[in-house]
Motif scaffolding. Structure first.
Motif, PDB file in Angstrom:
ATOM      1  N   LEU A   1      26.676  67.423  26.983  1.00 48.56           N
ATOM      2  CA  LEU A   1      26.058  66.905  28.207  1.00 48.56           C
ATOM      3  C   LEU A   1      25.544  65.476  28.059  1.00 48.56           C
ATOM      4  CD1 LEU A   1      25.024  67.226  31.111  1.00 48.56           C
ATOM      5  CD2 LEU A   1      22.990  68.352  30.174  1.00 48.56           C
ATOM      6  N   PRO A   2      24.969  65.068  26.905  1.00 45.19           N
ATOM      7  CA  PRO A   2      24.472  63.684  26.801  1.00 45.19           C
ATOM      8  C   PRO A   2      25.511  62.613  27.107  1.00 45.19           C
ATOM      9  CG  PRO A   2      23.586  65.009  25.010  1.00 45.19           C
ATOM     10  CD  PRO A   2      24.609  65.872  25.714  1.00 45.19           C
ATOM     11  N   GLU A   3      26.797  62.956  27.064  1.00 48.15           N
ATOM     12  CA  GLU A   3      27.830  61.982  27.425  1.00 48.15           C
ATOM     13  C   GLU A   3      27.667  61.482  28.853  1.00 48.15           C
ATOM     14  OE1 GLU A   3      31.566  63.874  26.796  1.00 48.15           O
ATOM     15  OE2 GLU A   3      31.330  64.032  24.617  1.00 48.15           O
ATOM     16  N   HIS A   4      27.020  62.279  29.712  1.00 42.95           N
ATOM     17  CA  HIS A   4      26.917  61.882  31.119  1.00 42.95           C
ATOM     18  C   HIS A   4      26.139  60.585  31.279  1.00 42.95           C
ATOM     19  CE1 HIS A   4      22.733  63.344  31.107  1.00 42.95           C
ATOM     20  NE2 HIS A   4      22.597  62.719  32.258  1.00 42.95           N
ATOM     21  N   VAL A   5      25.220  60.305  30.358  1.00 42.92           N
ATOM     22  CA  VAL A   5      24.394  59.091  30.477  1.00 42.92           C
ATOM     23  C   VAL A   5      25.283  57.850  30.426  1.00 42.92           C
ATOM     24  CG1 VAL A   5      22.530  57.745  29.447  1.00 42.92           C
ATOM     25  CG2 VAL A   5      22.399  60.250  29.452  1.00 42.92           C
ATOM     26  N   GLY A   6      26.138  57.768  29.420  1.00 41.83           N
ATOM     27  CA  GLY A   6      27.029  56.627  29.309  1.00 41.83           C
ATOM     28  C   GLY A   6      28.057  56.578  30.419  1.00 41.83           C
ATOM     29  N   LEU A   7      28.587  57.731  30.788  1.00 45.93           N
ATOM     30  CA  LEU A   7      29.591  57.777  31.851  1.00 45.93           C
ATOM     31  C   LEU A   7      29.026  57.280  33.175  1.00 45.93           C
ATOM     32  CD1 LEU A   7      31.177  61.240  30.979  1.00 45.93           C
ATOM     33  CD2 LEU A   7      32.386  59.045  30.950  1.00 45.93           C
ATOM     34  N   LEU A   8      27.841  57.739  33.543  1.00 48.55           N
ATOM     35  CA  LEU A   8      27.271  57.352  34.832  1.00 48.55           C
ATOM     36  C   LEU A   8      26.749  55.921  34.812  1.00 48.55           C
ATOM     37  CD1 LEU A   8      25.589  60.717  35.876  1.00 48.55           C
ATOM     38  CD2 LEU A   8      27.826  59.798  36.519  1.00 48.55           C
ATOM     39  N   ALA A   9      26.311  55.438  33.648  1.00 44.72           N
ATOM     40  CA  ALA A   9      25.952  54.019  33.539  1.00 44.72           C
ATOM     41  C   ALA A   9      27.193  53.155  33.744  1.00 44.72           C
ATOM     42  CB  ALA A   9      25.321  53.747  32.179  1.00 44.72           C
ATOM     43  N   HIS A  10      28.300  53.563  33.149  1.00 38.85           N
ATOM     44  CA  HIS A  10      29.578  52.876  33.348  1.00 38.85           C
ATOM     45  C   HIS A  10      29.961  52.884  34.829  1.00 38.85           C
ATOM     46  CE1 HIS A  10      34.118  52.764  32.019  1.00 38.85           C
ATOM     47  NE2 HIS A  10      33.835  51.831  32.902  1.00 38.85           N
ATOM     48  N   ALA A  11      29.779  54.008  35.485  1.00 37.85           N
ATOM     49  CA  ALA A  11      30.178  54.155  36.887  1.00 37.85           C
ATOM     50  C   ALA A  11      29.433  53.186  37.803  1.00 37.85           C
ATOM     51  CB  ALA A  11      29.927  55.588  37.349  1.00 37.85           C
ATOM     52  N   ARG A  12      28.223  52.791  37.421  1.00 33.22           N
ATOM     53  CA  ARG A  12      27.385  51.944  38.288  1.00 33.22           C
ATOM     54  C   ARG A  12      27.561  50.449  38.036  1.00 33.22           C
ATOM     55  NH1 ARG A  12      23.614  55.934  36.599  1.00 33.22           N
ATOM     56  NH2 ARG A  12      22.670  54.416  35.172  1.00 33.22           N
ATOM     57  N   GLN A  13      28.534  50.063  37.243  1.00 34.76           N
ATOM     58  CA  GLN A  13      28.668  48.645  36.887  1.00 34.76           C
ATOM     59  C   GLN A  13      29.365  47.803  37.958  1.00 34.76           C
ATOM     60  OE1 GLN A  13      27.124  47.209  34.173  1.00 34.76           O
ATOM     61  NE2 GLN A  13      26.264  49.289  34.272  1.00 34.76           N
ATOM     62  N   GLY A  14      30.057  48.438  38.892  1.00 30.03           N
ATOM     63  CA  GLY A  14      30.722  47.676  39.941  1.00 30.03           C
ATOM     64  C   GLY A  14      31.994  47.006  39.467  1.00 30.03           C
ATOM     65  N   ALA A  15      32.568  46.167  40.332  1.00 26.18           N
ATOM     66  CA  ALA A  15      33.896  45.608  40.085  1.00 26.18           C
ATOM     67  C   ALA A  15      33.888  44.193  39.523  1.00 26.18           C
ATOM     68  CB  ALA A  15      34.700  45.625  41.384  1.00 26.18           C
ATOM     69  N   THR A  16      32.753  43.488  39.609  1.00 25.95           N
ATOM     70  CA  THR A  16      32.748  42.054  39.287  1.00 25.95           C
ATOM     71  C   THR A  16      33.208  41.774  37.867  1.00 25.95           C
ATOM     72  OG1 THR A  16      30.956  41.687  40.870  1.00 25.95           O
ATOM     73  CG2 THR A  16      31.348  39.970  39.215  1.00 25.95           C
ATOM     74  N   ALA A  17      32.563  42.402  36.888  1.00 25.61           N
ATOM     75  CA  ALA A  17      32.919  42.131  35.496  1.00 25.61           C
ATOM     76  C   ALA A  17      34.310  42.640  35.163  1.00 25.61           C
ATOM     77  CB  ALA A  17      31.884  42.766  34.566  1.00 25.61           C
ATOM     78  N   LEU A  18      34.707  43.744  35.785  1.00 23.95           N
ATOM     79  CA  LEU A  18      36.037  44.305  35.527  1.00 23.95           C
ATOM     80  C   LEU A  18      37.120  43.313  35.930  1.00 23.95           C
ATOM     81  CD1 LEU A  18      37.882  46.701  34.766  1.00 23.95           C
ATOM     82  CD2 LEU A  18      37.641  47.499  37.127  1.00 23.95           C
ATOM     83  N   PHE A  19      37.009  42.743  37.137  1.00 22.70           N
ATOM     84  CA  PHE A  19      38.051  41.845  37.621  1.00 22.70           C
ATOM     85  C   PHE A  19      37.853  40.401  37.156  1.00 22.70           C
ATOM     86  CE2 PHE A  19      38.698  45.509  40.295  1.00 22.70           C
ATOM     87  CZ  PHE A  19      40.086  45.570  40.373  1.00 22.70           C
ATOM     88  N   ALA A  20      36.691  40.123  36.544  1.00 18.76           N
ATOM     89  CA  ALA A  20      36.523  38.826  35.899  1.00 18.76           C
ATOM     90  C   ALA A  20      37.434  38.716  34.680  1.00 18.76           C
ATOM     91  CB  ALA A  20      35.061  38.627  35.483  1.00 18.76           C
ATOM     92  N   LEU A  21      37.787  39.870  34.105  1.00 15.10           N
ATOM     93  CA  LEU A  21      38.737  39.905  33.004  1.00 15.10           C
ATOM     94  C   LEU A  21      40.137  39.830  33.603  1.00 15.10           C
ATOM     95  CD1 LEU A  21      38.776  40.331  29.879  1.00 15.10           C
ATOM     96  CD2 LEU A  21      39.095  42.768  30.355  1.00 15.10           C
ATOM     97  N   SER A  22      40.755  38.662  33.548  1.00 20.33           N
ATOM     98  CA  SER A  22      42.015  38.431  34.256  1.00 20.33           C
ATOM     99  C   SER A  22      43.192  39.041  33.507  1.00 20.33           C
ATOM    100  CB  SER A  22      42.254  36.926  34.416  1.00 20.33           C
ATOM    101  OG  SER A  22      42.494  36.333  33.146  1.00 20.33           O
ATOM    102  N   VAL A  23      44.323  39.099  34.203  1.00 20.14           N
ATOM    103  CA  VAL A  23      45.552  39.569  33.570  1.00 20.14           C
ATOM    104  C   VAL A  23      45.937  38.642  32.430  1.00 20.14           C
ATOM    105  CG1 VAL A  23      47.997  40.033  33.946  1.00 20.14           C
ATOM    106  CG2 VAL A  23      46.330  40.682  35.683  1.00 20.14           C
ATOM    107  N   GLU A  24      45.681  37.343  32.615  1.00 21.57           N
ATOM    108  CA  GLU A  24      45.971  36.374  31.551  1.00 21.57           C
ATOM    109  C   GLU A  24      45.105  36.657  30.329  1.00 21.57           C
ATOM    110  OE1 GLU A  24      45.466  35.612  34.704  1.00 21.57           O
ATOM    111  OE2 GLU A  24      47.523  35.037  35.240  1.00 21.57           O
ATOM    112  N   ASP A  25      43.844  37.038  30.565  1.00 20.82           N
ATOM    113  CA  ASP A  25      42.967  37.399  29.445  1.00 20.82           C
ATOM    114  C   ASP A  25      43.546  38.592  28.682  1.00 20.82           C
ATOM    115  OD1 ASP A  25      41.104  35.451  30.102  1.00 20.82           O
ATOM    116  OD2 ASP A  25      39.906  36.809  31.345  1.00 20.82           O
ATOM    117  N   LEU A  26      44.049  39.562  29.430  1.00 20.86           N
ATOM    118  CA  LEU A  26      44.582  40.759  28.788  1.00 20.86           C
ATOM    119  C   LEU A  26      45.848  40.454  28.001  1.00 20.86           C
ATOM    120  CD1 LEU A  26      44.151  43.294  31.744  1.00 20.86           C
ATOM    121  CD2 LEU A  26      42.671  43.021  29.758  1.00 20.86           C
ATOM    122  N   ALA A  27      46.609  39.457  28.469  1.00 23.29           N
ATOM    123  CA  ALA A  27      47.872  39.130  27.816  1.00 23.29           C
ATOM    124  C   ALA A  27      47.705  38.142  26.666  1.00 23.29           C
ATOM    125  CB  ALA A  27      48.852  38.551  28.837  1.00 23.29           C
ATOM    126  N   SER A  28      46.516  37.587  26.529  1.00 20.91           N
ATOM    127  CA  SER A  28      46.323  36.539  25.507  1.00 20.91           C
ATOM    128  C   SER A  28      46.235  37.119  24.104  1.00 20.91           C
ATOM    129  CB  SER A  28      45.060  35.748  25.818  1.00 20.91           C
ATOM    130  OG  SER A  28      43.918  36.588  25.714  1.00 20.91           O
TER     131      SER A  28
END
Length: 566
Positions: free
Chosen positions: A539-566
């Motif tokens: 059950l303690p895994e839920h803490v990290g999972l739900l914290a991850h869920a609340r991070q929104g999209a900004t930082a995720l999409f700030a990581l560009s496709v070019e960044d992933l391919a570098s």
């Protein structure tokens, strides 16, 4: 290793965990007495142990094959399918007016779980028919029902679902298959469909395909799609298989697993079909089958997990390595951890699936909108968490075997290969999570909050009896409530960015709730000890999972496709 059907576990869960007594108390399902449930599950379990389980390896070692346009199935599969059909296990929940048992979906779910554990490749065939039966019951004309339902329910004919095309996978609206009116109430279906599970076989009289296609002048996208029933052999006036339709199996896929289940590329060349539901309303009709299948596929994952767990446990109890109390590897801490994790997660996933089925049964019996909302909420969680559990447990099963798990002869790897696709078909697990935070929260989160209210209320009532287990469950419910509120308040892009960890965090907390209920019903017994393991270690895994869920999209999409391919 022989499979053992755990009928007593299903009875325990029905009686103490998922509220099956509510279903049996309705007028609709009053025949689902404890005696009936015991008899049905016992007989189904016996069939799974004695007939289906021995076919598990045969399907893997001797795959279905296409010879001169004819599908040849794995050795023994014909007899196995006949046992399923003759026992009535295809149609437990189907309408008695056409030969079904009319029993609750909860019981179908338990039987499907056992069949999936015994032989997943073969279980796919009746699962497809079950979904088609439900779709036809809800959307077909009386004439179609009278012709097709008795044959599908008896297992004389089998059903399939045809959505995907080479250019249209999850984007179903991009399909190109055409339907032209024939002028006599039938339609000519032309196009190609791929990934069709059990697209053909050599042991039923007919194969009935539900096919999505587009009528002339239909608007683009999903709103312009219609649904058609296209049989392999066109029924004659007496309802018996007649002339061959203009369709064929082009090829069978060479797959990672599920070798015993023929996955076909289907070609339709002006094949005769009948409209199911209204024109341009095919997605609504098909979703009846898909939602049935999503529950069923989640259960496939759970059943595969059960088979893998039993396989690993038997090996561990026999494997001697080092000096230990029991003279086998179950006394090594890491092996004990893996086995306990497997058992605890299977219980959690199974409870969620059965609770989902109970909600469906209560909606069917009462028409209550709250039960409908509960069933809708639990469906994507059941599908995604059930299949993820199947993959994790099967992978751990390989690890328990050590080096022998990497050797195909032990059969451990087959569970991992077979179950892997369940997270992909019937809507990928990512799509399930988007559905959960999107469509299933369109009510402002009301269905989720009602469920959380129940979970917290039941936890409070148990505080005196099991305080060390109640407090972490109650706190987890509060964290889940806060994260659900966050999801409701944020834009879809932010929700979708955290949807996968949200679904898994939700499932973790739900699993703890059901484990707590089991512990209350079995004080000082194995369910109490298993609940303690789950609540304190998983059950303690839920803490990290739900914290991850609340991070929104900004930082995720700030990581560009070019960044992933570098």
């Amino acid at each position: 290793m022989p499979y053992r059907a755990n009928v007593s576990e299903f009875r325990f869960m029905f009686d103490h965990v998922v509220g099956f007594d509510q279903v049996a108390a309705t007028d609709r399902f009053g025949e689902a007495t404890p005696e009936t449930v015991d008899a049905v599950l016992t007989e189904a379990g016996k069939m799974c142990e004695e007939i289906l389980a021995p076919l598990q390896r045969a399907g893997d070692l001797h795959p279905a094959r296409l010879e001169n346009g004819v599908v040849r199935t794995s050795p023994g599969f014909s007899d196995g399918y006949r046992a399923i059909a003759d026992g009535g296990w295809i149609a437990i929940a189907a309408d008695p007016d056409h030969g079904g048992m009319g029993l609750p979906m909860s019981m179908t779910t338990a039987v499907n779980d056992m069949m999936s554990a015994a032989c997943l490749s073969l279980q796919l065939a009746p699962l497809m028919s079950q979904g088609q039966i439900e779709a036809l019951e809800h959307h077909a004309t009386d004439e179609i029902k009278d012709t097709y339902l008795p044959k599908l329910i008896s297992g004389e004919w089998v059903g399939t679902m045809n959505l995907t095309e080479p250019q249209a996978g999850s984007d179903v609206g991009a399909l190109a298959t055409k339907a032209e009116p024939n002028g006599d109430g039938t339609y000519a279906i032309t196009g190609q469909k791929i990934y069709i599970s059990w697209g053909d076989n050599d042991f039923t009289e007919n194969v009935c395909h539900l096919v999505l296609a587009r009528l002339p002048g239909a608007v683009p996208g999903t709103k312009g799609i219609s649904l058609f029933l296209v049989p392999k052999l066109i029924p004659d006036e007496a309802g018996n298989p007649g002339v061959a339709n203009t369709l064929k199996v082009v090829s069978l896929e060479h797959k990672m697993g599920l070798h015993g289940s023929p996955t076909a590329v289907m070609q339709y060349d002006g094949a005769k079909g009948w409209l199911i539901g209204k024109e341009h309303d095919g997605m609504r009709a098909m979703f009846t089958m898909m939602n049935n299948a999503r529950l069923g596929v989640g259960v496939q994952g759970i059943g595969a997990a059960e088979g893998a767990f039993q396989h690993a446990l038997a090996y561990a109890q026999d494997r001697k390595q080092g000096k230990t109390e029991n003279n086998n590897i179950t006394d090594h801490a890491d092996v004990r951890r893996m086995l306990a994790t497997m058992k605890a997660d299977i219980f959690a996933a199974r409870a969620i699936a059965l609770a989902n089925a109970v909600a469906i049964d209560m909606e069917t019996a009462t028409g209550d909108a709250d039960w409908a909302a509960r069933a809708a909420l639990l469906t994507p969680i059941t599908k995604a968490f059930g299949t993820e559990t199947g993959m994790r447990v099967a992978e751990m099963g390989v690890q328990v075997h050590g080096g022998m798990g990497f050797v195909e002869e032990t059969g451990a790897a087959q569970y991992s290969r077979d179950v892997r696709v369940t997270a992909i078909y019937e809507g990928t697990n990512g799509i399930q999570s988007m559905d959960l935070v999107g469509r299933k929260l369109m009510d402002g989160g009301e269905a989720a909050y009602r469920l959380l209210d129940e979970m917290e209320s039941e936890a409070e009532a148990a505080r005196t009896a099991l305080p060390d287990l109640v407090d972490p469950v109650w706190q987890a419910c509060e964290t889940l409530r806060e994260t659900t509120e966050w999801m409701v308040e944020h834009a879809p892009k932010d929700r979708f960015a955290g949807s996968v960890p949200f679904l898994h965090g939700f499932a973790r907390v739900l699993g703890a709730h059901y484990h707590l209920k089991a512990a209350l019903a079995d004080p000082d017994g194995p369910h109490q000890r298993l609940a303690a393991f789950y609540i304190h270690r998983l059950l303690p895994e839920h803490v990290g999972l739900l914290a991850h869920a609340r991070q929104g999209a900004t930082a995720l999409f700030a990581l560009s496709v070019e960044d992933l391919a570098s």
